[in-house]
Design a protein around this motif. Sequence first.
Motif, PDB file in Angstrom:
ATOM      1  N   LEU A 178     -54.394  -3.451   8.104  1.00  0.00           N
ATOM      2  CA  LEU A 178     -54.027  -3.263   6.683  1.00  0.00           C
ATOM      3  C   LEU A 178     -53.139  -2.211   6.292  1.00  0.00           C
ATOM      4  CD1 LEU A 178     -57.647  -3.943   5.365  1.00  0.00           C
ATOM      5  CD2 LEU A 178     -55.711  -5.513   5.105  1.00  0.00           C
ATOM      6  N   HIS A 179     -53.109  -1.118   6.973  1.00  0.00           N
ATOM      7  CA  HIS A 179     -52.212   0.096   6.884  1.00  0.00           C
ATOM      8  C   HIS A 179     -50.754  -0.495   7.152  1.00  0.00           C
ATOM      9  CE1 HIS A 179     -55.397   3.057   7.072  1.00  0.00           C
ATOM     10  NE2 HIS A 179     -55.915   2.355   8.110  1.00  0.00           N
ATOM     11  N   GLY A 180     -50.570  -1.323   8.167  1.00  0.00           N
ATOM     12  CA  GLY A 180     -49.085  -1.793   8.240  1.00  0.00           C
ATOM     13  C   GLY A 180     -48.603  -2.330   6.887  1.00  0.00           C
ATOM     14  N   ILE A 181     -49.512  -3.246   6.402  1.00  0.00           N
ATOM     15  CA  ILE A 181     -48.877  -3.980   5.129  1.00  0.00           C
ATOM     16  C   ILE A 181     -48.718  -2.988   4.142  1.00  0.00           C
ATOM     17  CG2 ILE A 181     -49.625  -5.566   3.341  1.00  0.00           C
ATOM     18  CD1 ILE A 181     -50.342  -7.100   5.670  1.00  0.00           C
ATOM     19  N   PHE A 182     -49.562  -1.775   3.788  1.00  0.00           N
ATOM     20  CA  PHE A 182     -49.097  -0.910   2.743  1.00  0.00           C
ATOM     21  C   PHE A 182     -47.969  -0.348   3.019  1.00  0.00           C
ATOM     22  CE2 PHE A 182     -49.173   3.462   1.738  1.00  0.00           C
ATOM     23  CZ  PHE A 182     -49.172   3.602   0.401  1.00  0.00           C
ATOM     24  N   TYR A 183     -47.668   0.294   4.213  1.00  0.00           N
ATOM     25  CA  TYR A 183     -46.658   1.197   4.662  1.00  0.00           C
ATOM     26  C   TYR A 183     -45.193   0.228   4.519  1.00  0.00           C
ATOM     27  CZ  TYR A 183     -49.045   5.270   5.699  1.00  0.00           C
ATOM     28  OH  TYR A 183     -49.686   6.352   5.546  1.00  0.00           O
ATOM     29  N   SER A 184     -45.524  -1.037   4.950  1.00  0.00           N
ATOM     30  CA  SER A 184     -44.366  -1.932   4.764  1.00  0.00           C
ATOM     31  C   SER A 184     -43.888  -1.902   3.263  1.00  0.00           C
ATOM     32  CB  SER A 184     -44.717  -3.519   5.161  1.00  0.00           C
ATOM     33  OG  SER A 184     -45.135  -3.349   6.228  1.00  0.00           O
ATOM     34  N   PHE A 185     -44.893  -2.144   2.425  1.00  0.00           N
ATOM     35  CA  PHE A 185     -44.305  -2.206   0.933  1.00  0.00           C
ATOM     36  C   PHE A 185     -44.030  -0.893   0.543  1.00  0.00           C
ATOM     37  CE2 PHE A 185     -47.113  -6.053   0.780  1.00  0.00           C
ATOM     38  CZ  PHE A 185     -46.112  -6.757   0.048  1.00  0.00           C
ATOM     39  N   ALA A 186     -44.565   0.132   0.908  1.00  0.00           N
ATOM     40  CA  ALA A 186     -44.473   1.565   0.550  1.00  0.00           C
ATOM     41  C   ALA A 186     -42.908   1.834   0.587  1.00  0.00           C
ATOM     42  CB  ALA A 186     -45.180   2.466   1.265  1.00  0.00           C
ATOM     43  N   ARG A 187     -42.166   1.202   1.635  1.00  0.00           N
ATOM     44  CA  ARG A 187     -40.730   1.341   1.626  1.00  0.00           C
ATOM     45  C   ARG A 187     -39.929   1.269   0.093  1.00  0.00           C
ATOM     46  NH1 ARG A 187     -40.522  -1.540   6.813  1.00  0.00           N
ATOM     47  NH2 ARG A 187     -40.921   0.050   8.198  1.00  0.00           N
ATOM     48  N   CYS A 188     -40.466   0.500  -0.719  1.00  0.00           N
ATOM     49  CA  CYS A 188     -39.852   0.193  -1.891  1.00  0.00           C
ATOM     50  C   CYS A 188     -39.787   1.320  -2.747  1.00  0.00           C
ATOM     51  CB  CYS A 188     -40.621  -0.784  -2.581  1.00  0.00           C
ATOM     52  SG  CYS A 188     -40.509  -2.595  -1.877  1.00  0.00           S
ATOM     53  N   MET A 189     -40.541   2.447  -2.498  1.00  0.00           N
ATOM     54  CA  MET A 189     -40.800   3.797  -3.104  1.00  0.00           C
ATOM     55  C   MET A 189     -39.474   4.418  -2.757  1.00  0.00           C
ATOM     56  SD  MET A 189     -43.361   6.801  -2.892  1.00  0.00           S
ATOM     57  CE  MET A 189     -42.860   7.569  -1.131  1.00  0.00           C
ATOM     58  N   GLU A 190     -38.964   4.305  -1.813  1.00  0.00           N
ATOM     59  CA  GLU A 190     -37.833   5.038  -1.420  1.00  0.00           C
ATOM     60  C   GLU A 190     -36.290   4.573  -2.007  1.00  0.00           C
ATOM     61  OE1 GLU A 190     -38.224   4.688   2.761  1.00  0.00           O
ATOM     62  OE2 GLU A 190     -39.949   6.205   2.909  1.00  0.00           O
ATOM     63  N   ARG A 191     -36.332   3.529  -2.882  1.00  0.00           N
ATOM     64  CA  ARG A 191     -34.917   3.246  -3.435  1.00  0.00           C
ATOM     65  C   ARG A 191     -35.180   3.085  -4.732  1.00  0.00           C
ATOM     66  NH1 ARG A 191     -34.199   4.448   0.845  1.00  0.00           N
ATOM     67  NH2 ARG A 191     -33.993   3.176   2.660  1.00  0.00           N
ATOM     68  N   PRO A 192     -34.078   3.305  -5.522  1.00  0.00           N
ATOM     69  CA  PRO A 192     -34.150   3.330  -6.757  1.00  0.00           C
ATOM     70  C   PRO A 192     -34.736   2.051  -7.745  1.00  0.00           C
ATOM     71  CG  PRO A 192     -31.921   4.288  -5.966  1.00  0.00           C
ATOM     72  CD  PRO A 192     -32.790   3.798  -4.791  1.00  0.00           C
ATOM     73  N   ASP A 193     -35.273   2.201  -8.707  1.00  0.00           N
ATOM     74  CA  ASP A 193     -35.973   1.019  -9.269  1.00  0.00           C
ATOM     75  C   ASP A 193     -35.033  -0.046  -9.461  1.00  0.00           C
ATOM     76  OD1 ASP A 193     -35.578   2.896 -11.137  1.00  0.00           O
ATOM     77  OD2 ASP A 193     -36.664   1.326 -12.456  1.00  0.00           O
ATOM     78  N   ARG A 194     -34.023   0.599 -10.140  1.00  0.00           N
ATOM     79  CA  ARG A 194     -33.093  -0.196 -10.692  1.00  0.00           C
ATOM     80  C   ARG A 194     -32.174  -1.445  -9.933  1.00  0.00           C
ATOM     81  NH1 ARG A 194     -32.002   2.881 -16.021  1.00  0.00           N
ATOM     82  NH2 ARG A 194     -31.639   4.330 -14.467  1.00  0.00           N
ATOM     83  N   ILE A 195     -32.370  -1.042  -8.523  1.00  0.00           N
ATOM     84  CA  ILE A 195     -31.725  -2.031  -7.804  1.00  0.00           C
ATOM     85  C   ILE A 195     -32.491  -3.262  -7.609  1.00  0.00           C
ATOM     86  CG2 ILE A 195     -30.678  -0.261  -6.134  1.00  0.00           C
ATOM     87  CD1 ILE A 195     -32.557  -1.009  -3.906  1.00  0.00           C
ATOM     88  N   PHE A 196     -33.709  -3.318  -8.042  1.00  0.00           N
ATOM     89  CA  PHE A 196     -34.742  -4.199  -7.743  1.00  0.00           C
ATOM     90  C   PHE A 196     -34.381  -5.157  -9.047  1.00  0.00           C
ATOM     91  CE2 PHE A 196     -36.600  -1.315  -5.126  1.00  0.00           C
ATOM     92  CZ  PHE A 196     -36.625  -1.767  -4.082  1.00  0.00           C
ATOM     93  N   THR A 197     -34.521  -6.490  -8.894  1.00  0.00           N
ATOM     94  CA  THR A 197     -34.071  -7.406 -10.133  1.00  0.00           C
ATOM     95  C   THR A 197     -35.207  -8.743 -10.200  1.00  0.00           C
ATOM     96  OG1 THR A 197     -32.444  -8.463  -9.078  1.00  0.00           O
ATOM     97  CG2 THR A 197     -31.639  -7.031 -10.491  1.00  0.00           C
TER      98      THR A 197
END
Lengths: 333, 264, 262
Positions: free
Chosen positions: C180-199
């Motif tokens: 389960l940790h693997g899943i969390f850390y996979s998603f946690a990568r999204c924290m490292e990018r500015p939110d406005r690049i996601f649409t």
Amino acid sequence: MIKARGLSKTFRVHKKEAGLKGSLRALFVRDWKTVHALKGVDLDVGAGEIVGLVGANGAGKTTLVKALAGILHPTGGTAEVLGHVPWRRHNEFRRQIALIMGQKAQLWWDLPAGDGFLLLREIYQVPGDRFAANLKTLTEALQIGDKLNIQIRRLSLGERMKMELIAALLHNPKVLFLDEPTIGLDLAAQRAIREFILDYRRRENPAMILTSHYMEDIEKLCERIVLIRDGELVYDGGREKLLASYALHKVLTAHLRAGEAPAEGPARPQGDSGVPGEILEWNGTQVKLKVPRSEAAAAASHLLQSYPVADLSIEEEDIGTVIEAMMKRDKAA
Amino acid sequence: MNIAWIFYLQGVKAALSYRAEFWINFAGSVGSQFCVAFFLWKAVFLARGTDTLQGFTFAGLMLYSLLVPLVERSVMAPDMMGIAGEIYDGGLSRYLLYPLAYFQVKYASSLAQSTLYQGQTAVILAVYAAVFGSSGITPVSLMMGLTAIAFAGWLGFWLLANLEMLAFWADNVWSLAVMNRMAGWLLGGGMIPLAFFPAWARSALEWLPYIRLLSFPIRCLLGQVGWSEWLFGLVMTVAWSLVFAGTASLLWRKGLRVYAGVGI
Amino acid sequence: MIRYLRLYAHFMRFSISKALEFRLDFFFRIFMDLVYYGIQIGFYQAIFMQTPLLGGWSRDQSLVFMGGYLVVDAISMTLFSNNMWMLPVAINRGDLDYYLVRPVSSLFFLSLRDFAANSLINLGFAVGILAWTVLRLPEPPHAVSLLLFLAMLPFGAVLHYQMHLVSLLPVFWMGSGSNLHGIFYSFARCMERPDRIFTGWIRRLLVSVLPFCLMASFPARVFLEGPHWPILLHFAAVITAFFLFIIFIWNRGLRAYSSASS
């Protein structure tokens, strides 16, 4: 078959003062303490011999066994097992030895024992027919043939130990190291394993070194006993000789004739009343005394004269007590 | 039967026994990595207003980004191969006792995992090709790429084995494995294709081992590598593998002298 | 409350002593996080060689955002991360029994008992990097915005912890859960990018039920673009909602745990 000369092993461990300050200091400066686990051990074991290696926790038993099995690289000294230096771990050497550790599972935890055995067959390259024959003999002797298809982790401790024993013997090792093979087992399982070990010796005539905290193991299995204390051998010789030279006492047991003695038994002597030695038991039907060896004969005749004795026996002290006394004495010396 | 083959099969069996977790984890990690890469490059392309960046079209970059986690898993498959753990808890004793070559067994088990990952890579590439067209991948480039991956797996194994064996002295070394992964991520072209690096950095990285783990096999797969560069890359991979195999055997010999097998 | 603080002081002391015991490991871990910091800086340098703007932010602004998530990560590593790694193990092996019999909240115990001394040192480095990125902004920062930014970062770390915990909660019903940790850390990568690049809907996910964009991007936006009430309210509402959700599920989980164990 086993020959060790001046075997020594030192470890370095660091000491830490208690508390946070000590920890912080230890991050940069460390006080090391050298632990001498083995200090120049000499040992010879021949074929067919079972040597009982006895000592307190941390005396160096397991270190010695691991060094002879080739797992540990000693700091000094030499050893030869079956003509090989153990810690070079030549395949020829490893194919002929086995180490069983009661504390540690070697079989693959998630596999059924049967699968593990097949893997071991490949590892040791045991010919198919010999493997089948060995497996049959071993499982029958331990009466565990019906458990071969169950994952190791679902077996009871006793069953697991039996599987470990089978695993260790499938390749007919000529040298066997048994480190507490009966630890934590119930009496029936302990007895089964002891008988099994003796049976294996009859068939294969291997050299064996056994460590155990159960004196019964040592008593039933080993004619020869090696005592180790603080990394040094303090005794190496026969079990009988150990008793003869180190047992300071004998135990006299007298059964009294019923009816002739008062129901509550003869009055228990008080203080320095002429009864020799130390009273272990004193009741209506039985008297048990622990007397110094030299006074055993005199004590026996005293009992026969003073009480209505039906039956008298003189026995050696329990071997565990002797060893315990020896350890204490050596420490005091 | 050969003993390495047996351990290989056992490794495959073990990996397959965690099927559900295996696939969920795989989909989660590949999916999220790809998702972040997708939005990142979309934003960059939008801000620049161009069709290509350093020779990559947006579709090409997406394929590259998809291959990164796939190839990474094949060549640096297991985070830890258990060597450090076995040193720490004494499990190593078993292998010292049996007449086995330890590294042969370990390599066979790690190869088992990476074969499964390579199978997944093939499935995903097939799906991709069916939906978006083959985009540069040809049978020849596939052959060159898979060979490069196999060699890279060998290199990745020895690299990690070195780090794990430091457990003889350091008890706990997972942080080193993580560092190794992160280094491969940046220096191997996982985070951004190395084409986006300044020229001086690119020529320096050419001589480091990490480029052989990710960037080189991926570029082989994409058909961006000619025969001479391919051969040079394989030679470099083998050379680095030999270096790390050498240091590993040194560490192994030194380490066993201090190995205590836990519990005196 | 005082009792919990005193308990926490004990946790800290024990953990620090334990961490320092393995000193090579201790230094390795500090170095590991420094490598991570270096890689993040390298990434933004390389990206801004290709583009002048990312998610509406310039290089200088993006670096401040990066400093922000390094601090969030360091706080989370210091306080929660080790505990989260141990949580599924504790539940699987039945160690939870020990915590259930004590007169202290089991969630408190399991979330905070291990304090990572090595990460505390890294937190120092992360704060240093953040200071450096703020100082190299062309215009001096607005004091109120800066204070709000600094106040929001610890809450970003709390959100990080909450998400990690949420990803682990299935372990109560699943038995195993090491992956389960693997899943969390996979998603946690999204924290490292500015939110406005996601649409699109992905962005909507990342600011609501998978609030990885809130952890560092929202604090950075408050700092770089001035305090906006909607952002602050959004931030507070998500943290509160997850807090209530976790308490609810945790109690459900404990019930499942105690009825399953023998």
